[in-house]
Design an enzyme around this catalytic site. Sequence first.
Site, PDB file in Angstrom:
ATOM      1  N   ARG A   1      29.717   4.406 -17.940  1.00  0.00           N
ATOM      2  CA  ARG A   1      30.305   4.878 -18.871  1.00  0.00           C
ATOM      3  C   ARG A   1      31.150   3.735 -19.274  1.00  0.00           C
ATOM      4  O   ARG A   1      31.542   2.595 -18.847  1.00  0.00           O
ATOM      5  CB  ARG A   1      31.546   6.053 -19.359  1.00  0.00           C
ATOM      6  CG  ARG A   1      32.479   5.646 -18.244  1.00  0.00           C
ATOM      7  CD  ARG A   1      33.997   4.668 -18.648  1.00  0.00           C
ATOM      8  NE  ARG A   1      34.720   5.629 -18.089  1.00  0.00           N
ATOM      9  CZ  ARG A   1      35.358   4.611 -18.370  1.00  0.00           C
ATOM     10  NH1 ARG A   1      35.692   3.764 -18.219  1.00  0.00           N
ATOM     11  NH2 ARG A   1      36.753   4.564 -17.108  1.00  0.00           N
TER      12      ARG A   1
ATOM     13  N   GLU B   1      40.789  10.087 -23.894  1.00  0.00           N
ATOM     14  CA  GLU B   1      41.960   9.067 -23.581  1.00  0.00           C
ATOM     15  C   GLU B   1      41.022   7.769 -25.057  1.00  0.00           C
ATOM     16  O   GLU B   1      42.220   7.313 -24.969  1.00  0.00           O
ATOM     17  CB  GLU B   1      41.716   8.482 -22.195  1.00  0.00           C
ATOM     18  CG  GLU B   1      42.884   7.477 -22.294  1.00  0.00           C
ATOM     19  CD  GLU B   1      42.592   7.549 -20.283  1.00  0.00           C
ATOM     20  OE1 GLU B   1      42.950   7.937 -19.706  1.00  0.00           O
ATOM     21  OE2 GLU B   1      42.380   6.014 -20.546  1.00  0.00           O
TER      22      GLU B   1
ATOM     23  N   ARG C   1      33.937   7.462 -25.593  1.00  0.00           N
ATOM     24  CA  ARG C   1      33.836   6.715 -23.986  1.00  0.00           C
ATOM     25  C   ARG C   1      31.836   7.658 -24.224  1.00  0.00           C
ATOM     26  O   ARG C   1      31.353   8.578 -24.578  1.00  0.00           O
ATOM     27  CB  ARG C   1      34.075   8.242 -23.291  1.00  0.00           C
ATOM     28  CG  ARG C   1      35.093   7.882 -22.704  1.00  0.00           C
ATOM     29  CD  ARG C   1      35.744   7.154 -21.625  1.00  0.00           C
ATOM     30  NE  ARG C   1      36.582   6.468 -21.511  1.00  0.00           N
ATOM     31  CZ  ARG C   1      37.759   6.867 -20.643  1.00  0.00           C
ATOM     32  NH1 ARG C   1      37.062   7.720 -19.134  1.00  0.00           N
ATOM     33  NH2 ARG C   1      38.870   5.643 -20.778  1.00  0.00           N
TER      34      ARG C   1
ATOM     35  N   CYS D   1      44.215   2.166 -21.708  1.00  0.00           N
ATOM     36  CA  CYS D   1      45.141   2.589 -21.087  1.00  0.00           C
ATOM     37  C   CYS D   1      44.211   0.954 -20.882  1.00  0.00           C
ATOM     38  O   CYS D   1      43.390   1.109 -20.808  1.00  0.00           O
ATOM     39  CB  CYS D   1      44.024   3.585 -19.802  1.00  0.00           C
ATOM     40  SG  CYS D   1      44.470   2.886 -17.743  1.00  0.00           S
TER      41      CYS D   1
ATOM     42  N   THR E   1      43.541  -0.283 -17.807  1.00  0.00           N
ATOM     43  CA  THR E   1      42.845  -0.526 -16.874  1.00  0.00           C
ATOM     44  C   THR E   1      41.348  -0.467 -17.218  1.00  0.00           C
ATOM     45  O   THR E   1      40.627  -0.706 -16.602  1.00  0.00           O
ATOM     46  CB  THR E   1      42.988   0.578 -15.707  1.00  0.00           C
ATOM     47  OG1 THR E   1      42.939   2.075 -16.267  1.00  0.00           O
ATOM     48  CG2 THR E   1      43.986   1.069 -15.070  1.00  0.00           C
TER      49      THR E   1
ATOM     50  N   ARG F   1      33.236   1.528 -16.510  1.00  0.00           N
ATOM     51  CA  ARG F   1      32.834   2.677 -15.398  1.00  0.00           C
ATOM     52  C   ARG F   1      31.549   2.863 -14.598  1.00  0.00           C
ATOM     53  O   ARG F   1      31.501   3.341 -15.407  1.00  0.00           O
ATOM     54  CB  ARG F   1      34.313   3.634 -14.864  1.00  0.00           C
ATOM     55  CG  ARG F   1      34.310   3.460 -13.783  1.00  0.00           C
ATOM     56  CD  ARG F   1      35.655   4.503 -13.440  1.00  0.00           C
ATOM     57  NE  ARG F   1      35.615   5.884 -13.821  1.00  0.00           N
ATOM     58  CZ  ARG F   1      34.588   7.070 -12.960  1.00  0.00           C
ATOM     59  NH1 ARG F   1      34.404   6.353 -11.204  1.00  0.00           N
ATOM     60  NH2 ARG F   1      34.144   8.215 -12.890  1.00  0.00           N
TER      61      ARG F   1
ATOM     62  N   ARG G   1      37.124   7.407  -5.800  1.00  0.00           N
ATOM     63  CA  ARG G   1      36.770   9.069  -6.435  1.00  0.00           C
ATOM     64  C   ARG G   1      36.421   9.915  -5.923  1.00  0.00           C
ATOM     65  O   ARG G   1      35.647  10.154  -5.172  1.00  0.00           O
ATOM     66  CB  ARG G   1      37.277   8.534  -7.989  1.00  0.00           C
ATOM     67  CG  ARG G   1      37.540   7.861  -8.765  1.00  0.00           C
ATOM     68  CD  ARG G   1      37.581   7.608  -9.990  1.00  0.00           C
ATOM     69  NE  ARG G   1      38.018   6.711 -11.615  1.00  0.00           N
ATOM     70  CZ  ARG G   1      38.139   6.479 -11.961  1.00  0.00           C
ATOM     71  NH1 ARG G   1      37.767   7.963 -13.636  1.00  0.00           N
ATOM     72  NH2 ARG G   1      38.934   5.877 -12.698  1.00  0.00           N
TER      73      ARG G   1
ATOM     74  N   GLU H   1      38.939  11.429 -11.850  1.00  0.00           N
ATOM     75  CA  GLU H   1      40.008  11.051 -11.280  1.00  0.00           C
ATOM     76  C   GLU H   1      41.258  11.563 -11.023  1.00  0.00           C
ATOM     77  O   GLU H   1      40.975  13.205 -11.471  1.00  0.00           O
ATOM     78  CB  GLU H   1      40.447   9.844 -12.613  1.00  0.00           C
ATOM     79  CG  GLU H   1      41.490   8.312 -11.645  1.00  0.00           C
ATOM     80  CD  GLU H   1      42.434   7.672 -12.533  1.00  0.00           C
ATOM     81  OE1 GLU H   1      42.026   8.206 -13.850  1.00  0.00           O
ATOM     82  OE2 GLU H   1      42.637   6.826 -11.728  1.00  0.00           O
TER      83      GLU H   1
HETATM   84  P1  ADP Z   1      35.902   8.266 -16.393  1.00  0.00           P
HETATM   85  O1  ADP Z   1      34.282   8.639 -15.720  1.00  0.00           O
HETATM   86  O2  ADP Z   1      35.759   8.416 -18.240  1.00  0.00           O
HETATM   87  O3  ADP Z   1      36.999   7.216 -16.018  1.00  0.00           O
HETATM   88  P2  ADP Z   1      36.682  10.647 -14.853  1.00  0.00           P
HETATM   89  O4  ADP Z   1      36.602  10.321 -13.212  1.00  0.00           O
HETATM   90  O5  ADP Z   1      37.229  11.754 -14.854  1.00  0.00           O
HETATM   91  O6  ADP Z   1      36.216   9.541 -15.951  1.00  0.00           O
HETATM   92  O7  ADP Z   1      34.971  10.839 -14.486  1.00  0.00           O
HETATM   93  C1  ADP Z   1      34.607  11.554 -16.036  1.00  0.00           C
HETATM   94  C2  ADP Z   1      33.764  13.053 -15.489  1.00  0.00           C
HETATM   95  O8  ADP Z   1      32.426  12.087 -14.591  1.00  0.00           O
HETATM   96  C3  ADP Z   1      33.528  13.470 -14.079  1.00  0.00           C
HETATM   97  O9  ADP Z   1      34.097  15.240 -14.694  1.00  0.00           O
HETATM   98  C4  ADP Z   1      33.513  13.076 -13.290  1.00  0.00           C
HETATM   99  O10 ADP Z   1      32.448  13.812 -12.230  1.00  0.00           O
HETATM  100  C5  ADP Z   1      31.697  12.544 -13.399  1.00  0.00           C
HETATM  101  N1  ADP Z   1      31.387  11.449 -12.863  1.00  0.00           N
HETATM  102  C6  ADP Z   1      31.322  10.339 -12.817  1.00  0.00           C
HETATM  103  N2  ADP Z   1      30.642   9.232 -11.673  1.00  0.00           N
HETATM  104  C7  ADP Z   1      29.802  10.542 -11.897  1.00  0.00           C
HETATM  105  C8  ADP Z   1      28.080  10.614 -11.321  1.00  0.00           C
HETATM  106  N3  ADP Z   1      28.014   8.835 -10.760  1.00  0.00           N
HETATM  107  N4  ADP Z   1      27.881  11.186 -11.469  1.00  0.00           N
HETATM  108  C9  ADP Z   1      28.032  12.880 -11.631  1.00  0.00           C
HETATM  109  N5  ADP Z   1      28.467  12.353 -12.478  1.00  0.00           N
HETATM  110  C10 ADP Z   1      29.810  11.331 -12.065  1.00  0.00           C
HETATM  111  N1  ILO Z   2      47.682   7.356 -16.297  1.00  0.00           N
HETATM  112  C1  ILO Z   2      47.185   7.248 -14.567  1.00  0.00           C
HETATM  113  C2  ILO Z   2      45.228   7.142 -15.220  1.00  0.00           C
HETATM  114  C3  ILO Z   2      45.188   6.073 -14.807  1.00  0.00           C
HETATM  115  C4  ILO Z   2      44.162   4.884 -15.197  1.00  0.00           C
HETATM  116  N2  ILO Z   2      43.082   6.042 -15.572  1.00  0.00           N
HETATM  117  C5  ILO Z   2      42.249   6.322 -16.539  1.00  0.00           C
HETATM  118  C6  ILO Z   2      41.548   7.346 -16.394  1.00  0.00           C
HETATM  119  N3  ILO Z   2      42.923   5.560 -17.372  1.00  0.00           N
HETATM  120  C7  ILO Z   2      47.652   6.655 -13.584  1.00  0.00           C
HETATM  121  O1  ILO Z   2      49.320   6.062 -14.226  1.00  0.00           O
HETATM  122  O2  ILO Z   2      47.593   7.170 -12.541  1.00  0.00           O
END
Ligand code: ADP
Ligand code: ILO
Length: 346
Positions: free
Chosen positions: A112, A211, A215, A257, A259, A266, A295, A300
Amino acid sequence: MTYPTFSTDCQSMLCRFLTPEMFEALKDVQTSNGFTLEQAIRSGVDNPDSSIGVYAGDEESYILYAALFDPIIEAYHGFHPTDAHRSDLDPAKLKAPNPDPEGEFILSTRIRVGRNVADLPLGPAITREQRDEVERRVVAGLETLTGDLAGTYYPLTGMSPETQRALIEDHFLFKEGDRFLESAGLNRDWPSGRGIYHNHDKTFLVWVNEEDQMRIISMQPGGDIAEVFRRLVRAIAGIGSQVPFARSAHLGYLTSCPTNLGTAMRASVHIALPKLTEDRERFEAICAKHHLQIRGVHGEHSESEGGVYDISNLRRLGVTEVEAVQDMVDGVVELIAEEKRLRGTA
Ligand code: ADP
Ligand code: ILO
């Protein structure tokens, strides 16, 4: 507002880098969108278990509050204030034959990027009208996509709780009520202006006004990382031709954010490595060597379930998109080799 008191066990970057002197110097400084230091740090103050604890309301936040943001950016990405960010979205440069052609370890791959609309505040400082405008412009852009990227936009308003729950469970949709986003002001007016677009196969999805304002997500079962990347690159180009993205020469794509700055990318796999993950230290050491983050399976701040982990690139700024994905690919290749060695099947 007075300097916040942090508990002695607070580990966040906010606790590490916000000094009383810095706070005094910046507490009355506002961006032209009226965004304040108090708003930038509220998430980390309310949630002492934050890993970072700060959000930006606009590009100016990164400039006016640089005394706080710069050390955080450097600690997270290894990116110095005088460094320049580079972009490279050329899929031909990625070396990613499927690391798991038999489908023994990798359940799914997802890449993403975060994107925001140029010349509007980021989510923490946006007004309801501006957020609605973002939704209209992004959806209009998405409606021009054709072929395998063609799909439908589903606003959160009016979505049945069952549909919403199933989309979250199946890893397609963002969760609701995140306390870090809540304190950052990112859940204001929920669910208005939020939604998800996806193609028929749910291999291309766009989250609207979570956020970040967008995305852009490419995902599919298995470990064909190159195919996921190629689809994402096409999608970014398609949307970018309709909606101008917020970007700075220094920080790359701008995100709320710190990060996510730079590539805002990511790239992750959901992977099961039952032998290796028994030895947590070894598992973490290989991930650290390749700049990977571990994660849980629901993203996260979630835990692993059934021995499945989400492994992704940690660095997003100061590396190109190709390099960010390559970090993940190289790390996953080594993790699988180690798992096979431990099983005696290497
Ligand atoms: P972000 O990717 O925006 O940093 P999250 O860590 O919250 O946010 O992940 C968002 C969603 O994507 C969650 O439901 C997570 O389980 C899903 N996800 C992340 N990586 C994968 C993957 N490789 N396969 C399937 N689902 C994934
Ligand atoms: N504000 C949260 C998440 C930080 C990084 N992740 C994302 C999705 N931006 C923290 O500081 O733990």
